[in-house]
Design a protein around this motif. Structure first.
Motif, PDB file in Angstrom:
ATOM      1  N   UNK A 123      23.443  21.174  28.742  1.00 13.87           N
ATOM      2  CA  UNK A 123      24.577  21.520  29.934  1.00 13.87           C
ATOM      3  C   UNK A 123      25.844  20.887  29.512  1.00 13.87           C
ATOM      4  N   UNK A 124      26.083  20.577  28.309  1.00 17.26           N
ATOM      5  CA  UNK A 124      27.445  19.920  27.959  1.00 17.26           C
ATOM      6  C   UNK A 124      28.192  21.221  27.641  1.00 17.26           C
ATOM      7  N   UNK A 125      28.989  21.408  28.651  1.00 17.15           N
ATOM      8  CA  UNK A 125      29.973  22.663  28.535  1.00 17.15           C
ATOM      9  C   UNK A 125      31.559  22.012  28.343  1.00 17.15           C
ATOM     10  N   UNK A 126      31.643  20.934  27.876  1.00 18.91           N
ATOM     11  CA  UNK A 126      33.141  20.636  27.758  1.00 18.91           C
ATOM     12  C   UNK A 126      33.993  21.417  26.624  1.00 18.91           C
ATOM     13  N   UNK A 127      33.299  22.084  25.819  1.00 19.10           N
ATOM     14  CA  UNK A 127      33.904  22.822  24.797  1.00 19.10           C
ATOM     15  C   UNK A 127      34.284  24.097  25.451  1.00 19.10           C
ATOM     16  N   UNK A 128      33.755  24.527  26.405  1.00 18.18           N
ATOM     17  CA  UNK A 128      33.718  25.829  27.240  1.00 18.18           C
ATOM     18  C   UNK A 128      35.160  25.839  27.977  1.00 18.18           C
ATOM     19  N   UNK A 129      35.106  24.314  28.756  1.00 16.06           N
ATOM     20  CA  UNK A 129      36.205  23.983  29.436  1.00 16.06           C
ATOM     21  C   UNK A 129      37.294  23.995  28.802  1.00 16.06           C
ATOM     22  N   UNK A 144      11.168  26.389  42.948  1.00 13.57           N
ATOM     23  CA  UNK A 144      12.719  26.531  43.202  1.00 13.57           C
ATOM     24  C   UNK A 144      13.602  26.884  41.933  1.00 13.57           C
ATOM     25  N   UNK A 145      13.230  26.106  40.775  1.00 15.15           N
ATOM     26  CA  UNK A 145      13.586  26.265  39.759  1.00 15.15           C
ATOM     27  C   UNK A 145      13.660  27.712  39.028  1.00 15.15           C
ATOM     28  N   UNK A 204      24.295  25.435  35.370  1.00 18.19           N
ATOM     29  CA  UNK A 204      23.486  25.252  36.337  1.00 18.19           C
ATOM     30  C   UNK A 204      22.133  25.382  35.875  1.00 18.19           C
ATOM     31  N   UNK A 205      21.821  26.603  35.072  1.00 20.03           N
ATOM     32  CA  UNK A 205      20.383  27.205  34.695  1.00 20.03           C
ATOM     33  C   UNK A 205      20.241  26.140  33.533  1.00 20.03           C
ATOM     34  N   UNK A 206      21.082  25.570  32.738  1.00 16.30           N
ATOM     35  CA  UNK A 206      20.432  24.490  31.893  1.00 16.30           C
ATOM     36  C   UNK A 206      20.061  23.434  32.436  1.00 16.30           C
ATOM     37  N   UNK A 207      20.870  22.878  33.439  1.00 12.87           N
ATOM     38  CA  UNK A 207      20.819  21.658  33.999  1.00 12.87           C
ATOM     39  C   UNK A 207      19.023  21.713  34.648  1.00 12.87           C
ATOM     40  N   UNK A 208      18.944  22.904  35.414  1.00 16.65           N
ATOM     41  CA  UNK A 208      17.638  23.019  36.190  1.00 16.65           C
ATOM     42  C   UNK A 208      16.590  23.339  35.468  1.00 16.65           C
ATOM     43  N   UNK A 209      16.565  24.044  34.313  1.00 17.50           N
ATOM     44  CA  UNK A 209      15.411  24.242  33.323  1.00 17.50           C
ATOM     45  C   UNK A 209      15.030  23.181  32.522  1.00 17.50           C
ATOM     46  N   UNK A 238       6.556  27.241  31.101  1.00 17.06           N
ATOM     47  CA  UNK A 238       7.518  26.415  29.878  1.00 17.06           C
ATOM     48  C   UNK A 238       8.303  27.336  29.080  1.00 17.06           C
ATOM     49  N   UNK A 239       7.642  28.325  28.670  1.00 16.50           N
ATOM     50  CA  UNK A 239       8.258  29.585  27.972  1.00 16.50           C
ATOM     51  C   UNK A 239       9.263  30.128  28.713  1.00 16.50           C
ATOM     52  N   UNK A 240       9.084  30.460  29.865  1.00  9.72           N
ATOM     53  CA  UNK A 240      10.222  31.226  30.585  1.00  9.72           C
ATOM     54  C   UNK A 240      11.286  30.121  30.585  1.00  9.72           C
ATOM     55  N   UNK A 241      11.237  28.749  30.928  1.00  6.84           N
ATOM     56  CA  UNK A 241      12.237  27.803  30.894  1.00  6.84           C
ATOM     57  C   UNK A 241      12.841  27.950  29.763  1.00  6.84           C
ATOM     58  N   UNK A 242      12.305  27.731  28.538  1.00  6.73           N
ATOM     59  CA  UNK A 242      12.945  27.751  27.302  1.00  6.73           C
ATOM     60  C   UNK A 242      13.794  28.967  27.007  1.00  6.73           C
ATOM     61  N   UNK A 243      13.322  30.086  27.520  1.00  5.16           N
ATOM     62  CA  UNK A 243      13.975  31.252  27.291  1.00  5.16           C
ATOM     63  C   UNK A 243      15.113  31.082  28.101  1.00  5.16           C
TER      64      UNK A 243
END
Length: 599
Positions: free
Chosen positions: A156-162, A216-217, A232-237, A283-288
C-alpha cells in the motif's frame, strides 16, 4: 492551477487528511466546506444526481437517482481493465463542483492534508486543478502537498502515485520531496459515512474475531474495487491474510455467508465468493486482490508475483482458484509482447487444471471458457486469426446452458472478440453481422449498451462504405449519451463527426459538429479537447475559427501536454491539422485520461 502566490486570506479552508478507508472522502470534505461557506453549486446536484449521491449522500433530491452501476461501466476484474466510467463520472462532477463553488463564492479553496487523503480524492483534485484553468473565477490551492503519512504496508505504498498526481497539477514534486509528517494513525473519519468505510474499520478492528475481520475484508475488497480504492484494498487484503491461520474449517461456511451478507452490492461477476471452499481459496482471493491493485497501478512484475503465489500453497485450493492463478498471470504477461510465450505457457497450465471431466461443476466449465478466451487473445496478438477464432468458439461452447452473471459477461466479450477478429481479417460485412447478432443475443435495451453498440456498428458501416447508415448509428450513440448525461463521450463523438463530415466535403455540417464539440468540451472542463474542437473549426474555416484561441487553450492542458504542444505548434504555424484531429473508430472505449495519473 491558480498561482500559489494568490492571497489566501479569504480562502475556504479544509483539511482532507482522511486516510485510505473509503474513496471520495476527501472530496466530500471539500464540497461540505464550500457548502458551509454558502456555495449552492448551481444545477450540479440535480443535473448529476447519481454522482452527487456519492459525493453528498445527505444532500440528494427526494427522488432517488438511478445508481451509477445502471448508467456507467465499471472496471473489470476478469479483463484486468482498470478504466471505470463510474469513477470517472464521480471525480469529474466533484471537480466541476469545486470549480463552481469557488467561482460562486469568489474565494479560493485552500486544501491541506492532500497527501493523506484517499487516492481517488487526489485524482479528483487533479481533475479540478485542470478544470479551474478554463472555469473563470475558480481556484483550488494546495497547502504543503508534499506532506504524507507513512505507508500502511509495502503493498500500500502509493507515494509514487501521489507524486504523479501532484505533477499532473503542475507541481514539480517527486517522491524524494515527500515529508512523512502526517499522523500515521488517522485511517478513517471518526464517523464513517459509507459502507466502504465501515467495512474497512471492521476488517481492521483488532478487538474483533478473525472470522468477522476476514468476512469484512472480503466484502470490503469487492466494494473498494468498484470505487477504485486500490490502496485500501492492499491494506485490508494484506492484514486479512495474516489472520487465516486462526480460522478453523468448520467456521468457513459462516464466514463466507457473512461476507456475502456484508456486501450488499453482491457483484457476482467480480471477485465472486461462491467458488471459495477453503482457507487456501480465501488466501488466493486476497492474493488476487493484491495482484490486481498492483497491476492497476502499473507494477506488472508485482502483479505476476502475487498471481503466481496463489498456487504456492496449493493444499485445499479449488480448481477454479488455481485456474484463475494461471489466467491472471497469463493476462498480465500477455500485455507485454516479449513475454507472450510465458503467457501461453500459463494458459496451457490452466487448461490442465480444468480439463473436461464427467459431472464437472458449471463453475469449472466456465473457467475453462475464460482460458479459451484468453488463448484466443494471445493468438490474435500473434496474428494467427484462424486459430484465435477457433478458441473463441470453444469458449462459447463452454458456456452452453450457463446463465450466471459471469458467464453472461464472458459471452458478451466473446461476441465482441469474434467481431473484432473478423474486422482485423478484413471481413467487414461478417464483423457487422456478428455485431448485430451480438445485440440480439444479449437482449439488452439499456441506454449504456445502445451507446456502445451503435458506435461500433457505425464504425463497421463506414468500413463497408455505408456512410449514411453510419451517421444514423452515430446519432443513436449521441442520443443515448445525452440521455445518460455522458459529456465525455458526447465530446469524443462530436469531434470525430467533425472530421468525418470535413473529409466528405460537407463543410457546413463539419463546422456545426466542431462547434457542438467545443460546447461539450467546455462543459467537460478539458482545455485539450476545447483546443481540438477549435482546431477543427480553423481547419474547415468556420466563422468563429480562431487559431490564437486554439493555441491558448492547448497551452492550458495538464492531461495531454505532449499532444497539446503539437496541436498548438501546428495551429500557430498554419500547418495541416488533419492528422492531429480525432477520426471515427470501431470501438467507443477510451481511457479516461482526465483522471489517469499514470505517466
Amino acid at each position: 492551477m491558480a498561482p500559489l502566490t494568490m492571497d489566501t486570506g479569504a480562502a475556504v479552508r479544509v483539511d482532507i487528511n482522511t486516510g485510505p478507508a473509503s474513496s471520495y472522502v476527501g472530496l466530500r470534505e471539500c464540497i461540505a466546506a464550500l457548502r458551509a461557506a454558502g456555495a449552492s453549486f448551481g444545477d450540479l446536484p440535480n443535473h448529476h444526481a447519481s454522482e452527487w449521491a456519492e459525493l453528498a449522500p445527505d444532500d440528494t433530491p427526494q427522488d432517488s437517482p438511478p445508481p451509477l452501476g445502471e448508467i456507467a461501466l465499471a472496471a473489470s476484474e476478469r479483463r484486468l481493465h482498470r478504466e471505470s466510467e463510474q469513477v470517472y463520472r464521480v471525480l469529474s462532477v466533484a471537480a466541476a463542483a469545486l470549480c463552481a463553488g469557488t467561482a460562486e463564492l469568489g474565494r479560493p479553496l485552500l486544501v491541506s492534508g492532500a497527501g493523506g487523503t484517499d487516492l481517488s480524492s487526489l485524482r479528483g483534485l487533479m481533475r479540478a486543478v485542470e478544470n479551474c484553468r478554463v472555469h473563470p473565477g475558480a481556484a483550488v490551492l494546495l497547502d504543503r502537498p508534499e506532506s504524507v503519512r507513512a505507508p500502511l504496508g509495502p503493498h500500500a505504498d502509493y507515494r509514487a502515485e501521489r507524486a504523479r498526481c501532484l505533477r499532473r497539477m503542475d507541481l514539480p514534486i517527486t517522491v524524494d520531496d515527500f515529508v512523512l509528517d502526517l499522523p500515521s494513525g488517522v485511517s478513517a473519519p471518526v464517523e464513517p459515512v459509507s459502507e466502504e468505510a465501515r467495512l474497512y474499520q471492521r476488517a481492521r478492528d483488532e478487538d474483533s474475531t478473525a472470522v468477522d475481520r476476514v468476512a469484512a475484508a472480503l466484502a470490503y475488497c469487492r466494494r473498494a474495487f468498484f470505487s477504485a480504492n486500490w490502496e485500501g484494498m492492499a491494506v485490508v487484503a494484506t492484514e486479512a491474510m495474516g489472520l487465516l491461520s486462526g480460522i478453523s474449517k468448520p467456521a468457513l461456511p459462516g464466514l463466507l455467508a457473512k461476507a456475502e451478507r456484508d456486501d450488499s452490492l453482491v457483484h457476482a461477476i467480480e471477485f465472486e465468493t461462491t467458488i471459495l471452499r477453503s482457507t487456501a481459496d480465501i488466501r488466493g482471493f486476497l492474493l488476487k486482490v493484491i495482484g490486481i491493485q498492483a497491476g492497476f497501478r502499473g507494477d506488472q512484475d508485482a502483479a505476476v508475483t502475487a498471481f503466481r503465489a496463489i498456487r504456492e500453497h496449493g493444499d485445499g485450493l479449488s480448481p477454479e482458484i488455481r485456474a484463475q492463478s494461471h489466467l491472471y498471470t497469463a493476462l498480465t504477461l500477455s500485455k507485454r509482447k516479449h513475454r507472450l510465450g510465458e503467457a501461453v505457457a500459463e494458459v496451457e497450465q490452466g487448461f490442465d487444471v480444468v480439463r473436461e471431466r464427467p459431472n464437472e461443476p458449471d463453475s469449472v466449465r466456465r473457467e475453462r471458457g475464460w482460458l479459451h478466451n484468453l488463448r484466443g487473445l494471445t493468438l490474435f496478438a500473434e496474428r494467427r486469426l484462424g486459430l484465435a477464432f477457433e478458441h473463441e468458439k470453444q469458449a462459447l461452447a463452454c458456456l452452453a446452458g450457463l446463465t450466471d452473471a459471469s458467464s453472461a459477461h464472458l459471452r458478451i466479450n466473446l461476441y465482441s472478440n469474434i467481431s473484432v477478429l473478423q474486422e482485423k481479417a478484413g471481413k467487414y460485412s461478417s464483423a457487422l453481422a456478428t455485431w448485430d447478432k451480438f445485440r440480439q443475443a444479449t437482449g439488452s435495451s439499456t441506454a449504456g449498451f445502445a451507446k456502445h453498440h451503435s458506435y461500433r456498428s457505425a464504425g463497421l458501416r463506414l468500413l463497408v462504405g455505408d456512410q449514411q447508415a453510419a451517421i444514423e448509428d452515430f446519432d443513436t450513440t449521441l442520443t443515448n449519451a445525452a440521455g445518460l448525461n455522458d459529456i465525455f463521450h458526447q465530446t469524443e463523438v462530436r469531434l470525430e463527426l467533425g472530421m468525418l463530415h470535413a473529409k466528405a466535403g460537407d463543410r457546413e455540417t463539419a463546422v456545426a459538429e466542431y462547434e457542438l464539440a467545443e460546447r461539450a468540451a467546455r462543459r467537460l472542463g478539458d482545455p485539450y479537447r476545447i483546443a481540438l474542437a477549435q482546431a477543427g473549426q480553423v481547419m474547415v474555416g468556420g466563422a468563429g475559427a480562431d487559431a490564437g484561441a486554439t493555441v491558448a487553450n492547448a497551452s492550458l492542458s495538464l492531461t495531454r501536454p505532449v499532444e497539446a504542444t503539437a496541436l498548438a505548434k501546428a495551429a500557430s504555424n498554419s500547418a495541416d491539422l488533419t492528422e492531429l484531429l480525432p477520426k471515427p473508430r470501431t470501438k467507443l472505449n477510451r481511457p479516461f485520461d482526465l483522471i489517469n495519473f499514470q505517466d
